[in-house]
Design a protein around this motif. Structure first.
Motif, PDB file in Angstrom:
ATOM      1  N   ARG A  81       0.837  -1.212   0.000  1.00  0.00           N
ATOM      2  CA  ARG A  81       0.000   0.000   0.000  1.00  0.00           C
ATOM      3  C   ARG A  81       0.868   1.256   0.000  1.00  0.00           C
ATOM      4  O   ARG A  81       0.589   2.218  -0.722  1.00  0.00           O
ATOM      5  CB  ARG A  81      -0.916   0.008   1.227  1.00  0.00           C
TER       6      ARG A  81
ATOM      7  N   LEU B  19      -2.932  -4.272  -9.327  1.00  0.00           N
ATOM      8  CA  LEU B  19      -3.583  -3.267  -8.476  1.00  0.00           C
ATOM      9  C   LEU B  19      -5.044  -3.616  -8.178  1.00  0.00           C
ATOM     10  O   LEU B  19      -5.454  -3.583  -7.014  1.00  0.00           O
ATOM     11  CB  LEU B  19      -3.472  -1.873  -9.106  1.00  0.00           C
TER      12      LEU B  19
ATOM     13  N   ARG C 145      -5.971  -4.233  -4.310  1.00  0.00           N
ATOM     14  CA  ARG C 145      -6.616  -3.050  -3.737  1.00  0.00           C
ATOM     15  C   ARG C 145      -7.584  -3.476  -2.639  1.00  0.00           C
ATOM     16  O   ARG C 145      -8.299  -4.463  -2.757  1.00  0.00           O
ATOM     17  CB  ARG C 145      -7.377  -2.329  -4.850  1.00  0.00           C
TER      18      ARG C 145
ATOM     19  N   LEU D 162      -6.257   0.681   1.468  1.00  0.00           N
ATOM     20  CA  LEU D 162      -5.597   1.479   0.424  1.00  0.00           C
ATOM     21  C   LEU D 162      -6.485   2.649   0.027  1.00  0.00           C
ATOM     22  O   LEU D 162      -6.010   3.780  -0.091  1.00  0.00           O
ATOM     23  CB  LEU D 162      -5.285   0.622  -0.806  1.00  0.00           C
ATOM     24  N   ASP D 163      -7.775   2.406  -0.143  1.00  0.00           N
ATOM     25  CA  ASP D 163      -8.685   3.491  -0.510  1.00  0.00           C
ATOM     26  C   ASP D 163      -8.696   4.574   0.557  1.00  0.00           C
ATOM     27  O   ASP D 163      -8.706   5.771   0.250  1.00  0.00           O
ATOM     28  CB  ASP D 163     -10.107   2.952  -0.720  1.00  0.00           C
TER      29      ASP D 163
ATOM     30  N   LEU E 202      -8.723   6.342  -9.126  1.00  0.00           N
ATOM     31  CA  LEU E 202      -8.827   5.201  -8.218  1.00  0.00           C
ATOM     32  C   LEU E 202     -10.005   5.365  -7.274  1.00  0.00           C
ATOM     33  O   LEU E 202     -10.814   4.450  -7.097  1.00  0.00           O
ATOM     34  CB  LEU E 202      -7.538   5.035  -7.426  1.00  0.00           C
TER      35      LEU E 202
ATOM     36  N   PRO F 264     -13.800  -0.906  -5.794  1.00  0.00           N
ATOM     37  CA  PRO F 264     -12.894  -2.051  -5.844  1.00  0.00           C
ATOM     38  C   PRO F 264     -13.645  -3.354  -6.133  1.00  0.00           C
ATOM     39  O   PRO F 264     -14.800  -3.459  -5.891  1.00  0.00           O
ATOM     40  CB  PRO F 264     -12.271  -2.079  -4.447  1.00  0.00           C
TER      41      PRO F 264
END
Length: 196
Positions: A139, A158, A162, A166-167, A191, A196
């Motif tokens: 991350r 990714l 993910r 990470l978000d 992103l 996700p």
């Protein structure tokens, strides 16, 4: 296709095949061959957008370490990385998916991700990192890409790796940028705009 399976134009390929045969027969000649690879085969763009010198160095490293086992291969890769210039370090990182090293080369990724050299950061976040870098370090590697302007397109796997953490980290980074009156990188916005 990995760099180890990439072929160059006929003239460069002929020179590289000779170097590969040399290091396969005498692995102790690898450091010298690795250092002079760009002079021997050329520099600049090659097949698949890969630099010719990267293809050459990856193939040399793979050839010299065949049969060396994970520990021996990791030791050779570590030595080339620690003693090489930035281009040579990048080539070692690019070779990792083709090397029999298990998790032993993860410290090289950590080192590359501590730099601000976007070439090393990009190379570090390839398929080897996707397979071996622990979640927290991975991350942080994604965030390092955003910090250094490395496109997230180079981050291998990714979508698969993910996660919500990470978000959260990317959202916090974007909020800090906005609070400082700075632009948020388009990759970060893209992103955050996807599920996700």
């Amino acid at each position: 296709m990995t760099l180890a399976r990439t072929t160059l134009d006929p003239a460069a390929e002929a020179r590289l095949v000779a170097l590969v045969a040399q290091v396969r027969a005498s692995p102790d000649t690898l450091p010298g061959a690795f250092a002079r690879a760009a002079r021997a085969v050329g520099r600049g763009p090659g097949p698949g957008g890969h630099a010719v010198q990267d293809v050459a160095r990856v193939r040399l490293l793979v050839a010299a370490t065949q049969g060396a086992g994970p520990d021996g291969t990791a030791a050779v890769a570590d030595d080339l990385y620690r003693t090489g210039d930035a281009d040579e370090r990048r080539a070692v990182l690019l070779a990792l998916p083709d090397l029999d090293v298990g998790d032993a080369a993860v410290p090289l990724l950590h080192d590359a991700l501590r730099t601000n050299d976007s070439r090393l950061v990009a190379a570090a976040m390839g398929p080897y990192a996707a397979a071996h870098l622990p979640d927290d370090a991975w991350r942080h590697g994604v965030l390092k890409c955003l910090f250094t302007g490395v496109p997230l397109a180079v981050v291998a796997d990714l979508p698969a790796r993910r996660d919500a953490e990470l978000d959260r980290m990317v959202a916090a980074y974007a909020a800090e940028r906005r609070a400082a009156g700075r632009d948020v990188p388009a990759d970060a916005l893209d992103l955050l705009a996807t599920t996700p």
